[in-house]
Design an enzyme around this catalytic site. Structure first.
Site, PDB file in Angstrom:
ATOM      1  N   MET A 146       1.458  -5.370  -5.252  1.00  0.00           N
ATOM      2  CA  MET A 146       1.681  -3.945  -4.983  1.00  0.00           C
ATOM      3  C   MET A 146       0.357  -3.208  -4.868  1.00  0.00           C
ATOM      4  O   MET A 146       0.189  -2.348  -3.994  1.00  0.00           O
ATOM      5  CB  MET A 146       2.537  -3.335  -6.104  1.00  0.00           C
ATOM      6  CG  MET A 146       3.050  -1.936  -5.789  1.00  0.00           C
ATOM      7  SD  MET A 146       4.370  -1.903  -4.527  1.00  0.00           S
ATOM      8  CE  MET A 146       3.761  -0.589  -3.454  1.00  0.00           C
ATOM      9  N   LYS A 147      -0.585  -3.557  -5.720  1.00  0.00           N
ATOM     10  CA  LYS A 147      -1.892  -2.882  -5.648  1.00  0.00           C
ATOM     11  C   LYS A 147      -2.574  -3.171  -4.308  1.00  0.00           C
ATOM     12  O   LYS A 147      -3.113  -2.252  -3.671  1.00  0.00           O
ATOM     13  CB  LYS A 147      -2.786  -3.337  -6.808  1.00  0.00           C
ATOM     14  CG  LYS A 147      -4.221  -2.815  -6.755  1.00  0.00           C
ATOM     15  CD  LYS A 147      -4.310  -1.314  -6.950  1.00  0.00           C
ATOM     16  CE  LYS A 147      -5.639  -0.717  -6.516  1.00  0.00           C
ATOM     17  NZ  LYS A 147      -6.790  -1.162  -7.284  1.00  0.00           N
ATOM     18  N   LEU A 148      -2.549  -4.424  -3.880  1.00  0.00           N
ATOM     19  CA  LEU A 148      -3.166  -4.764  -2.592  1.00  0.00           C
ATOM     20  C   LEU A 148      -2.458  -4.027  -1.457  1.00  0.00           C
ATOM     21  O   LEU A 148      -3.097  -3.536  -0.519  1.00  0.00           O
ATOM     22  CB  LEU A 148      -3.113  -6.276  -2.357  1.00  0.00           C
ATOM     23  CG  LEU A 148      -3.980  -7.127  -3.295  1.00  0.00           C
ATOM     24  CD1 LEU A 148      -3.707  -8.606  -3.068  1.00  0.00           C
ATOM     25  CD2 LEU A 148      -5.463  -6.827  -3.104  1.00  0.00           C
TER      26      LEU A 148
END
Lengths: 288, 288
Positions: free
Chosen positions: B166-168
């Site tokens: 999700m962060k990427l």
């Protein structure tokens, strides 16, 4: 200009929305369309359907047509009757197309503005478009009361060419965003994160565009498998992206992301997705 | 957990911001950094600089380090002293890196969360980060009071790998946006539109991301010729973009826009722009 009579050439989705909004603000409106059977919704809103010659008798004529060739034909059709009128061309054009229409209209004795808009039918109906105006400042001041019934903000960019460029520049990130979103979502493949949660977080992050907040429901439903009709649909996005690339190519400018995005739009059109929201392009990419 | 002692391994920009914010909320904080001369700002804010062994005695240990290898070394250094503690790894990692650290920490008897954050120093100091949490729900509930001192929202995505993905996914559009913006601005070349006017309109349009509103002044000053130091700078954006592409490549996923953007980031790094705001990449593209 409270009694300004506004003529609208072209009663497609946007022209009809202009007519409805102007009628709602009490503006007298005349409409004309090449296929006269498409003026019904505008007439229902209180506009008067007229012949092209009678349209030229309006104080201010908005052009909301398919392309520059259609605008050229309509200007030629109105001819010398346009003398003393203001013509405002509202569609997305290349700078030199806007300049050619300006030359044609002024040769007929009209004043001319190019004022493409940001936003589609829903903001038009609420008078919440963003207007990118080009042409003489004094003409814009005359047209401004009418344009501000359609737009939340009308910005003077300078020449008609500058306005055309600004519109292309504003649309480009939107076209590229749908492919970008698809690439982001592809990174989530197999993670089991629900579309609603992912879109909510992307919308709240600093790279999230306004469209993702405004149209979150459409995007989530699309990602969950149900393509949605778009107002600024894949065909429209692809058309404007193509104009931007045509301009850049002519000027020897490299737009590598735009060029890569265009291939994706071409594939989406070939897959029959033209009428759907840009989110359908994201979904197609996210499916890998 | 109002008396929870928080340990922070790594006092770079983010680790120091975590320490300052936690001190401001009255949290007891211990800090450790490999180069011990870099703990000054955290100590000035009331944190206690300790040896690695003493850091492991904190109830909850945040890892804010350069990369997965540094995190692995720090976990190994704390060793069995971590038993019964909670470890929260905060950096941007590949999913399998997060999983390997989880395995290492749990083998030492610790509970483990991966919680990379959206936002940099300024939102960290205001407790306004966006937390992407992965790991056991019950561990997250124990850590939540501390994480919510740093974040306006902490979202549980599932496994540590899901959080890493999700962060990427959230960072990718930001990295691509700077190049997209440059391509848009290239379309305005020669139109005489001031940077402030163009950026204002792009920020207000539906394709405009939050960052363009939040950092308009930085973007305008950059476009006017003065590169600005970034908090999420070109080097950081390039690093996360590279992680996304590495993940996609490993999974056989095609990210054509991301790949095209990476070439632009590489060129910007070679031109020495690494420490500058992403807007400097846009400017470089806009100059053609």
């Amino acid at each position: 200009m409270s009694d300004t009579v506004v003529g609208i050439a072209g009663t497609g989705r946007m022209g009809t929305a202009f007519a409805r909004r102007l009628r709602e603000t009490g503006t007298p409106v005349r409409v004309w369309n090449r296929s006269s059977d498409r003026t019904g919704a505008a007439v229902d809103a209180g506009a008067e359907a007229v012949a092209l010659e009678a349209l030229a008798e309006a104080d201010l004529v908005l052009l909301s047509l398919t392309d520059a060739a259609a605008a050229e034909a309509v200007l030629a059709g109105m001819g010398a009757a346009l003398a003393g009128r203001i013509v405002v061309e509202m569609s997305t054009l290349l700078p030199d197309q806007a300049e050619a229409l300006e030359a044609q209209a002024t040769a007929l004795g009209a004043q001319f503005l190019h004022c493409p808009v940001g936003g589609t039918v829903a903001p038009a109906l609420k008078g919440q478009l963003l207007g990118f105006a080009g042409g003489p400042a004094e003409t814009l001041e005359q047209a401004r009361p009418v344009l501000e019934r359609l737009c939340r903000r009308v910005e003077h960019l300078g020449s008609v060419g500058a306005a055309a460029r600004m519109k292309l520049a504003v649309n480009l990130p939107l076209a590229l965003y749908w492919q970008t979103l698809g690439e982001s979502l592809l990174l989530l493949r197999g993670a089991g994160i629900p579309a609603e949660q992912a879109i909510g977080l992307m919308a709240e992050s600093s790279g999230g565009p306004a469209v993702l907040k405004n149209r979150a429901q459409v995007v989530v439903e699309t990602l969950e498998g149900a393509d949605q009709r778009g107002t600024f649909d894949i065909a429209g996005l692809a058309k404007d992206l193509h104009l931007a690339l045509a301009l850049a190519e002519r000027e020897g400018a490299a737009l590598p992301l735009s060029a890569a995005a265009e291939e994706r739009y071409r594939a989406a059109l070939e897959a029959g997705l033209g009428r759907f929201d840009g989110a359908s392009l994201a979904r197609r990419t996210a499916e890998g």
